[in-house]
Design a protein around this motif. Structure first.
Motif, short mmCIF file in Angstrom:
data_model
loop_
_atom_site.label_atom_id
_atom_site.label_comp_id
_atom_site.label_asym_id
_atom_site.label_seq_id
_atom_site.Cartn_x
_atom_site.Cartn_y
_atom_site.Cartn_z
N VAL A 183 0.85 -1.19 0.00
CA VAL A 183 0.00 0.00 0.00
C VAL A 183 0.89 1.25 0.00
N ALA A 184 0.73 2.08 -1.03
CA ALA A 184 1.50 3.33 -1.09
C ALA A 184 0.77 4.43 -0.32
N VAL A 185 1.53 5.16 0.49
CA VAL A 185 0.96 6.30 1.23
C VAL A 185 1.71 7.55 0.78
N ILE A 186 1.03 8.40 0.07
CA ILE A 186 1.63 9.60 -0.52
C ILE A 186 1.04 10.80 0.21
N TYR A 187 1.90 11.59 0.85
CA TYR A 187 1.37 12.66 1.70
C TYR A 187 2.34 13.82 1.82
N PHE A 188 1.79 14.95 2.18
CA PHE A 188 2.57 16.12 2.52
C PHE A 188 2.24 16.50 3.95
N SER A 189 3.24 17.02 4.66
CA SER A 189 3.00 17.52 6.01
C SER A 189 3.73 18.83 6.19
N GLY A 190 3.00 19.87 6.52
CA GLY A 190 3.61 21.19 6.63
C GLY A 190 4.26 21.44 7.98
N ASN A 207 0.17 16.27 10.04
CA ASN A 207 -0.26 15.28 9.05
C ASN A 207 0.73 14.10 9.01
N GLN A 208 1.98 14.37 9.37
CA GLN A 208 2.97 13.29 9.48
C GLN A 208 2.51 12.26 10.52
N LYS A 209 1.99 12.76 11.62
CA LYS A 209 1.51 11.84 12.66
C LYS A 209 0.33 11.00 12.17
N VAL A 210 -0.53 11.61 11.40
CA VAL A 210 -1.65 10.85 10.83
C VAL A 210 -1.13 9.80 9.86
N ALA A 211 -0.18 10.21 9.00
CA ALA A 211 0.40 9.27 8.04
C ALA A 211 1.06 8.10 8.77
#
Lengths: 189, 189, 189, 189
Positions: D4-11, D15-19
């Motif tokens: 499963v690929a998880v593609i995300y941005f965190s400012g 959002n890093q913690k959610v990822a």
């Protein structure tokens, strides 16, 4: 003098033509148009952002790429958070336009975003204000051939040059919408 | 045997034609189609709602009226809260279709609602899965002439009879989409 | 005298409280509020629809059921197509509110629909116009605790009575929004 | 092995913690998680895009800035048009998550975009699949405290550090959602 800011990105020239028509419509009402084109690296600089403060209306334009506004436009939207925080654009009229290669595509998604951006800034959104041209005999020369309601939606086929598309009806509708917003901005000011 | 429920409302017969094409697509894969048409007073009765429980996929269809799904369909959606509460439709595949008189109209708003309804039920949404037909030479005979991605969007001009529209391309796309969902439901079951 | 029509449905009394607060806000500006409540069978009659023609602004309110506006409200929206056709509500200001049991739920979907309905009628949409209350210390007594931008979003927990919820902050925000729309309608008229 | 690929941005780290929680959920099912974090300049490089081709599911994550996904994420989405054209991600499962400072904010707008992006790629969208925690007694420790349906929505107050927020309930829900998608991807493969 009424001033309307037009902030837009154009990847291949089609959205530029829509922006030009919107600006023509604004000027036809004797209003000033602030032409703020976003470059390929996205966003605007602080001086450009500050210029928008003096406008009575702000029109947002972005092509629909992958189901939403081009990232270059979204970069501007994110930068505008400093104006959001100070409510610098509160109560200004707002409007929006998009272009996509497909007849429908996900234009509605982009329009919904532009409208939401205006709401974030506390703006007042001006709908297109035209009945659709949707009879069997309707043609690409007609006003509101797309049948839009929220704002201006244009189509430019995937293999068309900006000289070929968007078609006449879309560009005339863009002029109408630019004029409509300028007129309402003058009334509201 | 794979079973796909098709729940739809049709005001003037155009959406009926789309539903018929979706059902034809489902059957072309050897699957059973549950044909659940919503009447002019809206909603379904409890026996009809219960029938849906045994399907592996549920496809929702509503014409776009005033920028959203016809109220008769929404009445069914509200009634389905009892299935929502018991998670009766959880993990079933989902899909959706709409028809409007305008080329674009606000079809996207209706599609977004159908997709949200499926999410409320914990479903898994099947996108259209087709590249758009959006070149200068594209015609109403082409698959995915609308350039949709979320589900199936059809157009029937305001003065067209159901015999005249939706056009061939939309109906062929409807068959494709019905078959796609039936195939994926069989694989997923 | 400025007149603002408030058209809403309330299933269990929570949305009635929001509507009451919006109306209180309208009146606080010295404007008249047309209180048009939709019954359990949905829709309004022709005399009620005609009354709306004389208002300078129209505010739409519907609880979020199954991810969208209650069908009773949508029935009114579909009936309003006769006003759409004659452009009877063109250029009137517009606004909207919703309530749901969940903190977020799919309130955004309902707000997007209300906004689209206003665009169908050629209206000019008034955003909420308030920064959010979203710090760690924020409470249910604060203005715009939900952090809405498009319009007014209220929460009433699933087991709350209308006496218990929506909470103070939501109701104060509703008053603010009603007053904001009345003020802008007076300015725009 | 399911991937499963998880593609995300965190400012700012929230959002890093959610990822991280989503990835923890994926791994709890014995699946592999492709951790693809987007940098401050936005987008992914071609090698990263190619890695996604071998996954059975793709989960998209972006904070909600100014009513939509952060531009850095949208840059990736626009780059993915080359994968769209070759249908490289067709029929892969999809999911999405977002975080915003406000309780509601315009999270729904971001979720709608992530879902549309998945549809553009011909994917199959996995809803959250959880009833909401929306009673008077519900707390920040509960699963699905936001009452989301489309995907995962988390809240991190504007003055919170990533150590303080998102809260326990949001992070547990993220784990649940990651596990749900991994499980369904294994079943579907």
């Amino acid at each position: 003098m009424t001033k309307v800011a037009v902030i837009y990105f154009s990847g291949y020239g089609h959205n530029q033509k829509v922006a030009d028509a919107v600006i023509e419509g604004i000027k036809s009402e004797g209003a000033e148009a602030l032409d703020l084109k976003i470059g390929q690296d996205g966003g605007l600089d602080d001086a450009q952002l500050d210029k928008i403060d003096s406008a009575q209306a702000i029109i947002y334009g972005a092509p629909t790429y992958m189901g939403g506004p081009a990232w270059q436009f979204k970069k501007f939207a994110d930068q505008s958070s400093k104006k959001w925080f100070t409510r610098a654009w509160q109560d200004k009229l707002g409007g929006g336009f998009t272009v996509s290669a497909s007849q429908v595509g996900d234009k509605g998604q982009t329009m919904a975003y532009l409208q939401t951006l205006a709401s974030q800034h506390g703006q007042i959104w001006v709908s297109l204000g035209l009945l659709p041209s949707n009879s069997l005999a309707a043609s690409e020369d007609d006003l509101n051939r797309r049948g839009g309601s929220v704002g201006l939606m244009a189509t430019a086929p995937s293999d068309s040059s900006p000289e070929q598309a968007p078609f006449k009806g879309d560009l005339e509708t863009a002029k109408f919408y630019g004029a409509r917003i300028a007129k309402l901005a003058a009334k509201f000011a």
